[in-house]
Design a protein around this motif. Structure first.
Motif, short mmCIF file in Angstrom:
data_model
loop_
_atom_site.label_atom_id
_atom_site.label_comp_id
_atom_site.label_asym_id
_atom_site.label_seq_id
_atom_site.Cartn_x
_atom_site.Cartn_y
_atom_site.Cartn_z
N ILE A 348 109.63 49.61 19.01
CA ILE A 348 109.78 48.64 20.10
C ILE A 348 108.55 47.73 20.19
O ILE A 348 108.67 46.52 20.43
CB ILE A 348 110.02 49.39 21.42
N TYR A 352 107.96 43.60 20.32
CA TYR A 352 107.18 42.96 21.38
C TYR A 352 106.11 42.04 20.79
O TYR A 352 105.96 40.89 21.21
CB TYR A 352 106.55 44.05 22.24
N LEU A 393 108.95 41.55 28.06
CA LEU A 393 109.25 42.94 28.41
C LEU A 393 110.63 43.07 29.05
O LEU A 393 111.35 44.04 28.80
CB LEU A 393 108.17 43.46 29.36
N LEU A 396 113.22 43.07 26.23
CA LEU A 396 113.33 44.37 25.56
C LEU A 396 114.10 45.35 26.43
O LEU A 396 114.90 46.14 25.91
CB LEU A 396 111.93 44.91 25.26
N TYR A 397 113.86 45.31 27.71
CA TYR A 397 114.57 46.24 28.62
C TYR A 397 116.06 45.90 28.65
O TYR A 397 116.91 46.79 28.54
CB TYR A 397 113.97 46.14 30.02
N THR A 400 118.32 46.95 25.59
CA THR A 400 118.80 48.33 25.42
C THR A 400 120.25 48.48 25.87
O THR A 400 120.85 49.54 25.65
CB THR A 400 117.92 49.30 26.22
N ILE A 472 110.26 51.17 28.79
CA ILE A 472 111.31 50.62 27.93
C ILE A 472 111.68 51.62 26.83
O ILE A 472 112.86 51.79 26.50
CB ILE A 472 110.82 49.29 27.32
N THR A 473 110.69 52.29 26.28
CA THR A 473 110.96 53.30 25.24
C THR A 473 111.81 54.42 25.79
O THR A 473 112.75 54.89 25.13
CB THR A 473 109.64 53.86 24.70
N ARG A 475 113.86 54.22 28.26
CA ARG A 475 115.20 53.65 28.45
C ARG A 475 115.95 53.59 27.12
O ARG A 475 117.15 53.89 27.06
CB ARG A 475 115.04 52.23 29.02
#
Length: 490
Positions: A348, A352, A393, A396-397, A400, A472-473, A475
């Motif tokens: 991830i 980023y 960020l 990325l969220y 998912t 985030i990871t 998630r």
């Protein structure tokens, strides 16, 4: 007779394929969008014609001043949105059919593209608004000019796109040429309006000049014919420049950054080597030039809220269009990602830092907008900080939630495979949140403080990125099996 047989085969292939029923809903939606666009062009064209009739002493001459802009807009529109005509050649290669007939059949397909209706309908609507100032002779000359010019532009855009498949630098050369032409015109170095008026008024006065348009069309058709005839093997258009491919190998120094660098290198290779991601990559320069559409108009320079929106798009447009489909880009080998001996956080973080890098490069290139004032540079700088500290960020969220397979071998234009309505909805908070942050400060005439708060939030996101990446990871870990299951459904 063979052409009718080929046409029949094409129709049967389109109606009997397994994907025909699956894409019916998308086709209905796109048909509705096309119809709305058609109506808007009719209304806009009639409005332009009516305004010219009211305000101009010689509306025909004034209309001709914008002829080159019109055809340039069509060229860009077709280049970005029109699909290349394709044809499944392999089954016919063993049959007694001349190669030239197959090539000519492929090249006649653009003549029946629905996009051909739009330029002509727009011009017809303009002439309808000018019907009191226009005689039948001028009407038919204008219609003939639009039809011949559109034919030339259509096949020219197809030729450029085909050459681009083999030599990708052609895209940047084409974009730089258009940008340079508009730049020179904007600052009065050349006068496109005067040249356009000279050219098209000559056509009005002497219709035989339409033969030049037909000659240009014939030349564009011949160039396409020669390109396809000499590279009839489809593999010829998939090799690309060997130097370009090998240049990626020179980025092996990214391995020095450990697994994050390795993942970033793989992401870059995916962007360059696959058609769909490569199309996205080619769009990046357009976001850089986004400000030129607005900064030249003084009324926009007084609208701080709108300038924030523009600033977000300049440094974050590519990041948003690409980042919303993170993880889905790897849908073809997502199971391998899950089973590899790597930490998910490194995976991830590579995405980023890739977003940060591309946004930083675009932002640095965009600093020339300081020409329009130091305030523009300040706004763009604060928006850049917000993009890399907050929006990256959030992307990325949100990513998912992706669970739709994407075929990277297909281009992006009119390709909605793997795209859902939620992707467009998710763009809203990325662009609206900074505006809501600025709004109370703008109402109390504290614009600079509002810009500063946007930038500070971006800096805070950068400072606490490790903790936010952990969230985030986690998630991603919770959603990874749902994503994997969705990616398997092609």
């Amino acid at each position: 007779m063979q052409k009718f047989t080929l046409l029949s085969h094409q129709w049967k292939a389109a109606t009997r394929s397994a994907s025909a029923s699956k894409s019916a809903g998308i086709k209905v939606f796109m048909g509705f969008v096309f119809f709305i666009l058609f109506l808007e062009l009719l209304g806009g064209g009639f409005y332009v014609g009516s305004k010219l009739a009211e305000s101009s002493a010689n509306p025909i001459a004034d209309l001709m001043r914008y002829g080159l802009y019109f055809f340039l807009a069509i060229l860009l529109f077709r280049y970005m949105l029109q699909k290349l005509p394709t044809f499944m050649v392999k089954p016919y290669l063993v049959l007694p059919i001349k190669k030239s007939k197959l090539v000519n059949f492929m090249l006649t397909k653009p003549l029946f593209n629905s996009l051909n209706i739009l330029p002509l309908s727009f011009v017809l609507a303009i002439t309808l608004g000018l019907h009191k100032q226009m005689d039948a002779y001028s009407f038919w000359v204008i219609v003939g000019t639009v039809m011949t010019g559109d034919l030339f532009v259509n096949y020219l855009s197809i030729y450029i796109k085909r050459v681009q498949i083999k030599h990708e630098y052609v895209f940047y050369l084409f974009l730089a040429s258009v940008a340079a032409l508009l730049f020179l015109d904007q600052f009065g170095i050349i006068d496109l309006q005067a040249f356009s008026s000279l050219v098209f008024m000559q056509v009005i006065e002497q219709p035989l000049y339409l033969l030049i348009g037909l000659l240009l069309f014939a030349m564009a058709y011949y160039l396409n014919f020669q390109l396809l005839y000499n590279h009839f093997s489809l593999e010829d258009f998939g090799k690309g420049d060997t130097n370009q491919r090998s240049s990626l190998e020179n980025l092996n120094y990214l391995d020095r950054f450990g697994k994050i660098g390795t993942f970033a290198l793989l992401e870059l290779k995916m962007c360059v080597r696959n058609k769909r991601t490569r199309t996205m990559l080619f769009m990046a320069p357009l976001f850089l030039l986004y400000g030129l559409f607005f900064y030249n108009d003084p009324k926009y320079l007084e609208m701080n809220g709108f300038l924030i929106f523009v600033g977000l798009f300049i440094s974050g447009g590519f990041m948003m269009s690409f980042g919303l489909y993170f993880f889905a880009w790897e849908s073809g080998h997502f199971d391998l990602v899950l089973t590899a001996n790597n930490t998910y956080k490194d995976y991830i973080k590579a995405k980023y830092y890739l977003m940060m890098s591309t946004s930083t490069v675009i932002y640095l290139l965009s600093t020339f907008y300081v020409f329009y004032g130091i305030e523009i540079l300040i706004i763009n700088s604060m928006c850049f900080l917000f993009n890399i500290g907050v929006n990256s960020l959030l992307l990325l969220y949100f990513a998912t939630n992706n669970n739709q397979h994407m075929d990277l071998s297909k281009g992006s234009a009119f390709n909605y495979q793997g795209v859902g309505g939620r992707h467009f909805v998710l763009m809203i908070p990325l662009l609206v949140i900074p505006l809501f942050i600025y709004l109370p400060f703008g109402l109390f005439d504290q614009a600079n403080l509002g810009f500063a708060v946007i930038g500070i939030l971006g800096v805070l996101g950068l400072l606490f990125r490790e903790k936010l990446l952990d969230i985030i990871t986690q998630r991603f870990i919770e959603k990874r099996y749902q994503m994997s299951e969705g990616f398997r459904n092609k």
